[in-house]
Write a protein that holds these residues in place. Structure first.
Motif, PDB file in Angstrom:
ATOM      1  N   ASP A   1     116.498 135.461  67.831  1.00 28.27           N
ATOM      2  CA  ASP A   1     116.526 137.674  68.152  1.00 28.27           C
ATOM      3  C   ASP A   1     118.065 137.847  67.318  1.00 28.27           C
ATOM      4  O   ASP A   1     117.423 139.271  67.846  1.00 28.27           O
ATOM      5  CB  ASP A   1     115.604 137.193  69.706  1.00 28.27           C
ATOM      6  N   PHE A   2     118.393 137.167  67.189  1.00 27.88           N
ATOM      7  CA  PHE A   2     119.820 138.016  67.188  1.00 27.88           C
ATOM      8  C   PHE A   2     120.729 137.398  66.140  1.00 27.88           C
ATOM      9  O   PHE A   2     120.198 136.170  65.366  1.00 27.88           O
ATOM     10  CB  PHE A   2     121.047 137.696  68.491  1.00 27.88           C
ATOM     11  N   PRO A   3     121.712 138.733  65.247  1.00 28.70           N
ATOM     12  CA  PRO A   3     121.332 137.773  64.059  1.00 28.70           C
ATOM     13  C   PRO A   3     122.826 136.733  63.728  1.00 28.70           C
ATOM     14  O   PRO A   3     123.404 136.286  64.677  1.00 28.70           O
ATOM     15  CB  PRO A   3     122.410 138.933  63.488  1.00 28.70           C
ATOM     16  N   ILE A   4     122.899 135.999  62.567  1.00 30.97           N
ATOM     17  CA  ILE A   4     124.002 134.849  62.622  1.00 30.97           C
ATOM     18  C   ILE A   4     124.221 135.073  61.787  1.00 30.97           C
ATOM     19  O   ILE A   4     123.363 135.061  60.276  1.00 30.97           O
ATOM     20  CB  ILE A   4     123.022 133.763  62.390  1.00 30.97           C
TER      21      ILE A   4
ATOM     22  N   GLU B   1     131.098 154.237  62.751  1.00 33.35           N
ATOM     23  CA  GLU B   1     130.262 152.297  62.371  1.00 33.35           C
ATOM     24  C   GLU B   1     131.093 151.756  62.288  1.00 33.35           C
ATOM     25  O   GLU B   1     132.373 151.924  61.554  1.00 33.35           O
ATOM     26  CB  GLU B   1     129.044 153.022  60.834  1.00 33.35           C
ATOM     27  N   ILE B   2     131.021 150.162  62.040  1.00 30.43           N
ATOM     28  CA  ILE B   2     131.279 149.164  62.013  1.00 30.43           C
ATOM     29  C   ILE B   2     131.093 147.879  61.737  1.00 30.43           C
ATOM     30  O   ILE B   2     129.843 147.953  61.286  1.00 30.43           O
ATOM     31  CB  ILE B   2     132.651 148.591  63.761  1.00 30.43           C
ATOM     32  N   GLY B   3     132.094 147.350  60.760  1.00 27.13           N
ATOM     33  CA  GLY B   3     131.537 145.923  60.172  1.00 27.13           C
ATOM     34  C   GLY B   3     131.525 144.762  60.874  1.00 27.13           C
ATOM     35  O   GLY B   3     132.765 144.639  61.084  1.00 27.13           O
ATOM     36  N   ILE B   4     130.943 144.332  60.478  1.00 27.29           N
ATOM     37  CA  ILE B   4     130.655 142.794  61.358  1.00 27.29           C
ATOM     38  C   ILE B   4     131.381 141.692  60.324  1.00 27.29           C
ATOM     39  O   ILE B   4     129.397 141.939  59.915  1.00 27.29           O
ATOM     40  CB  ILE B   4     130.388 142.400  63.111  1.00 27.29           C
ATOM     41  N   LEU B   5     131.985 141.003  60.343  1.00 30.22           N
ATOM     42  CA  LEU B   5     131.446 139.976  59.306  1.00 30.22           C
ATOM     43  C   LEU B   5     131.455 138.405  60.182  1.00 30.22           C
ATOM     44  O   LEU B   5     131.703 137.844  61.125  1.00 30.22           O
ATOM     45  CB  LEU B   5     132.711 139.895  58.480  1.00 30.22           C
TER      46      LEU B   5
ATOM     47  N   LEU C   1     127.020 143.095  59.076  1.00 30.76           N
ATOM     48  CA  LEU C   1     126.649 143.885  59.531  1.00 30.76           C
ATOM     49  C   LEU C   1     126.843 144.744  59.773  1.00 30.76           C
ATOM     50  O   LEU C   1     127.783 144.915  60.408  1.00 30.76           O
ATOM     51  CB  LEU C   1     125.915 142.773  60.745  1.00 30.76           C
ATOM     52  N   ILE C   2     126.232 146.423  59.890  1.00 34.07           N
ATOM     53  CA  ILE C   2     126.564 147.559  60.112  1.00 34.07           C
ATOM     54  C   ILE C   2     126.272 147.654  61.253  1.00 34.07           C
ATOM     55  O   ILE C   2     124.974 147.925  61.347  1.00 34.07           O
ATOM     56  CB  ILE C   2     126.795 148.337  58.437  1.00 34.07           C
TER      57      ILE C   2
END
Length: 72
Positions: free
Chosen positions: A16-19, A47-51, A38-39
């Protein structure tokens, strides 16, 4: 104990969470196994970007299920 790629694909699809991972691809197609960024909106104006990046030496530092008995 570690698992094969098929187990990872099932894990990615069932959560249920992004991988997030940018450096794991299917061997035959070179297609990414999951989203790689993911933004996320934080508050009204940020806004933050997650890699997602997997540890590059994972294939050399883990024990696959099929090799588990041989390594112990």
């Amino acid at each position: 104990m570690d698992f094969e790629a098929e187990h990872l694909l099932i894990f990615i699809r069932q959560n249920d969470f992004p991988i997030l991972v940018i450096n794991i691809r299917e061997r035959e197609t070179e297609k990414l196994l999951a989203r790689y960024y993911l933004i996320q909106q934080l508050g009204a104006s940020l806004e933050i970007g997650i890699l997602g990046i997997a540890y590059p030496d994972t294939p050399f530092t883990t024990i696959s299920e099929r090799d588990h008995d041989e390594q112990i």
